[in-house]
Scaffold this motif. Sequence first.
Motif, short mmCIF file in Angstrom:
data_model
loop_
_atom_site.label_atom_id
_atom_site.label_comp_id
_atom_site.label_asym_id
_atom_site.label_seq_id
_atom_site.Cartn_x
_atom_site.Cartn_y
_atom_site.Cartn_z
N GLN A 23 47.66 10.34 15.77
CA GLN A 23 46.74 10.01 16.81
C GLN A 23 45.77 8.98 16.34
OE1 GLN A 23 45.67 9.47 19.66
NE2 GLN A 23 45.54 11.47 20.63
N GLY A 24 45.02 8.50 16.91
CA GLY A 24 44.22 7.35 16.87
C GLY A 24 42.82 7.50 17.28
N GLU A 25 42.16 6.21 17.77
CA GLU A 25 40.68 6.46 18.33
C GLU A 25 41.06 7.12 19.68
OE1 GLU A 25 42.84 3.54 19.74
OE2 GLU A 25 42.24 3.24 17.78
N GLY A 26 42.25 7.43 20.29
CA GLY A 26 42.44 8.13 21.50
C GLY A 26 41.66 9.43 21.39
N ILE A 27 41.69 10.05 20.11
CA ILE A 27 41.12 11.62 20.13
C ILE A 27 39.69 11.55 20.35
CG2 ILE A 27 40.71 11.39 17.63
CD1 ILE A 27 41.84 14.16 17.32
N THR A 28 38.94 10.32 20.13
CA THR A 28 37.63 10.39 20.38
C THR A 28 37.48 10.21 21.93
OG1 THR A 28 37.01 9.80 18.29
CG2 THR A 28 35.50 9.32 19.81
N LEU A 29 38.15 8.97 22.31
CA LEU A 29 38.00 8.55 23.78
C LEU A 29 38.27 9.61 24.87
CD1 LEU A 29 39.89 5.07 23.50
CD2 LEU A 29 37.46 5.36 23.53
N ASN A 30 39.26 10.47 24.51
CA ASN A 30 39.74 11.43 25.41
C ASN A 30 38.42 12.39 25.73
OD1 ASN A 30 42.08 10.48 26.02
ND2 ASN A 30 43.36 11.54 24.75
N LEU B 162 35.24 9.08 12.28
CA LEU B 162 35.46 9.71 13.52
C LEU B 162 33.94 10.22 14.03
CD1 LEU B 162 38.30 12.31 13.07
CD2 LEU B 162 38.26 10.58 14.85
N LYS B 163 33.17 10.24 13.12
CA LYS B 163 31.73 10.60 13.50
C LYS B 163 31.07 9.36 13.95
CE LYS B 163 30.88 13.03 9.74
NZ LYS B 163 29.83 13.60 8.54
N ALA B 164 31.42 8.12 13.11
CA ALA B 164 30.81 6.82 13.36
C ALA B 164 31.37 6.18 14.55
CB ALA B 164 31.29 6.14 12.19
N GLU B 165 32.47 6.34 15.10
CA GLU B 165 32.97 5.67 16.30
C GLU B 165 32.56 6.45 17.63
OE1 GLU B 165 37.22 5.65 15.87
OE2 GLU B 165 37.49 7.47 16.76
N ARG B 166 32.28 7.66 17.48
CA ARG B 166 32.08 8.25 18.77
C ARG B 166 30.87 7.70 19.79
NH1 ARG B 166 29.90 11.22 22.45
NH2 ARG B 166 30.97 13.07 23.41
N PRO B 167 29.50 7.31 18.91
CA PRO B 167 28.47 6.95 19.68
C PRO B 167 28.78 5.70 20.13
CG PRO B 167 27.89 7.25 17.26
CD PRO B 167 29.18 7.73 17.64
N ARG B 168 29.64 4.74 19.42
CA ARG B 168 29.84 3.29 19.81
C ARG B 168 30.76 3.39 21.11
NH1 ARG B 168 34.31 -0.60 17.52
NH2 ARG B 168 33.57 -2.48 18.60
N TYR B 169 31.80 4.21 21.25
CA TYR B 169 32.64 3.96 22.12
C TYR B 169 32.04 4.83 23.38
CZ TYR B 169 36.43 2.45 19.54
OH TYR B 169 37.41 1.63 18.53
N ALA B 170 31.11 5.89 23.03
CA ALA B 170 30.43 6.52 24.27
C ALA B 170 29.43 5.38 25.11
CB ALA B 170 29.47 7.59 23.77
N ARG B 171 28.96 4.52 24.08
CA ARG B 171 27.90 3.51 25.07
C ARG B 171 28.96 2.60 25.75
NH1 ARG B 171 25.27 3.90 19.60
NH2 ARG B 171 26.41 2.14 18.97
N ALA B 172 30.02 2.22 25.40
CA ALA B 172 30.67 1.18 25.74
C ALA B 172 31.54 1.84 27.09
CB ALA B 172 32.00 0.72 24.83
N ILE B 173 31.92 3.06 27.02
CA ILE B 173 32.45 3.81 28.13
C ILE B 173 31.61 3.68 29.36
CG2 ILE B 173 33.72 5.90 28.88
CD1 ILE B 173 35.07 5.96 26.26
N GLN B 174 30.07 4.18 28.84
CA GLN B 174 29.22 4.34 29.68
C GLN B 174 28.82 3.10 30.69
OE1 GLN B 174 25.65 6.07 28.28
NE2 GLN B 174 24.71 6.42 30.20
N SER C 51 32.75 16.10 16.06
CA SER C 51 31.25 16.73 16.02
C SER C 51 31.01 16.59 14.07
CB SER C 51 31.50 18.06 16.14
OG SER C 51 30.39 18.85 15.60
N PRO C 52 29.68 16.25 13.92
CA PRO C 52 29.63 16.30 12.34
C PRO C 52 29.58 17.76 11.61
CG PRO C 52 27.95 14.98 13.63
CD PRO C 52 28.61 15.61 14.69
N ALA C 53 29.28 18.54 12.42
CA ALA C 53 29.45 20.09 12.06
C ALA C 53 31.03 20.46 11.56
CB ALA C 53 29.04 20.99 12.74
#
Length: 319
Positions: free
Chosen positions: A89-96, A300-312, A5-7
Amino acid sequence: MVAGSPALWASQPASAAHDATGYPSRPVRIIVPVAAGGSADKLTRLVAERLTALWGQTVVVENVAGASGTIGAARVAKAPADGYTLMQQGEGITLNAILFNQLPYRTDEAFTPIIKAVVNPQILVVNPGTGIRSFADYLARAKAQPGTLTLALPGNGGIAHVAHELLAQQTGAQVNYIPYSGGGPATLDVLAGHANATLITLAAVTDHVRSGKLRALAVTTPYRSQALPTVPTMAEAGLPGFAVESWQGFFAPAGTPPGIVEKINRDIQTVLSMPEVHARLEEMGFKVAGGSAADLAASLKAERPRYARAIQTAGITLR
């Protein structure tokens, strides 16, 4: 649930040097939320060994595997915010945070970024007994005989899973995914022939590739690894534009005094810049990253939307 979260990630307080006075005055524990033997474990133990010497206090590495890393993360989220319990931890913190409907913590409130330590490719390797000699061979078999190749995943829903789903979407290749508690167990089963292949952090298998026990087919990054320079990228091997880069870093529980966060960041960067450590990490297949806690927060803020799109798009779900 919103990861990165950016906040939150942007709201770490300004420097307060007195917060770190006397730190550390007792042993520090680093939780690695996957099984021992994988790349995350190797990285953390190398860093912990040097921090122990630097701090004059024992830095203990504890593997707490299970549920795609969320069991270990939950333990850190509930720990006192005093700098004595940290998390690798790595990008898994976002993926989970994207994949799980419910977690025992709110990712956007539970952790304080400290440092992105390294970046690294994922690498596709097979047991030589499969007879697969190239990335093209692998894709051909996975398309001609759907579901017959077994792919050991170093964690369900992790970056390797996401990367292979993107590969499958682009090529039509279909394999049988077998999730493991970490890179170590996944690698052992491929070595033993119980699974045909794994897509895994390059640093976890460099020695096995060099010895010929595993055959490397391609890396996921747009650049080759200096550790295994003859292994092509997937883009070179037939998937133009394909690129996935993973990373590993360190976190503390939210609310950890900023002076302590800054000290840990500074001292880990000191460790990473030690010639023997830098050389060892490069030899393993990592690229040293470094940077400030704010740099990791921005990542962390930058990678979330990219991975969310890929997962969806790939339709990956966990419960």
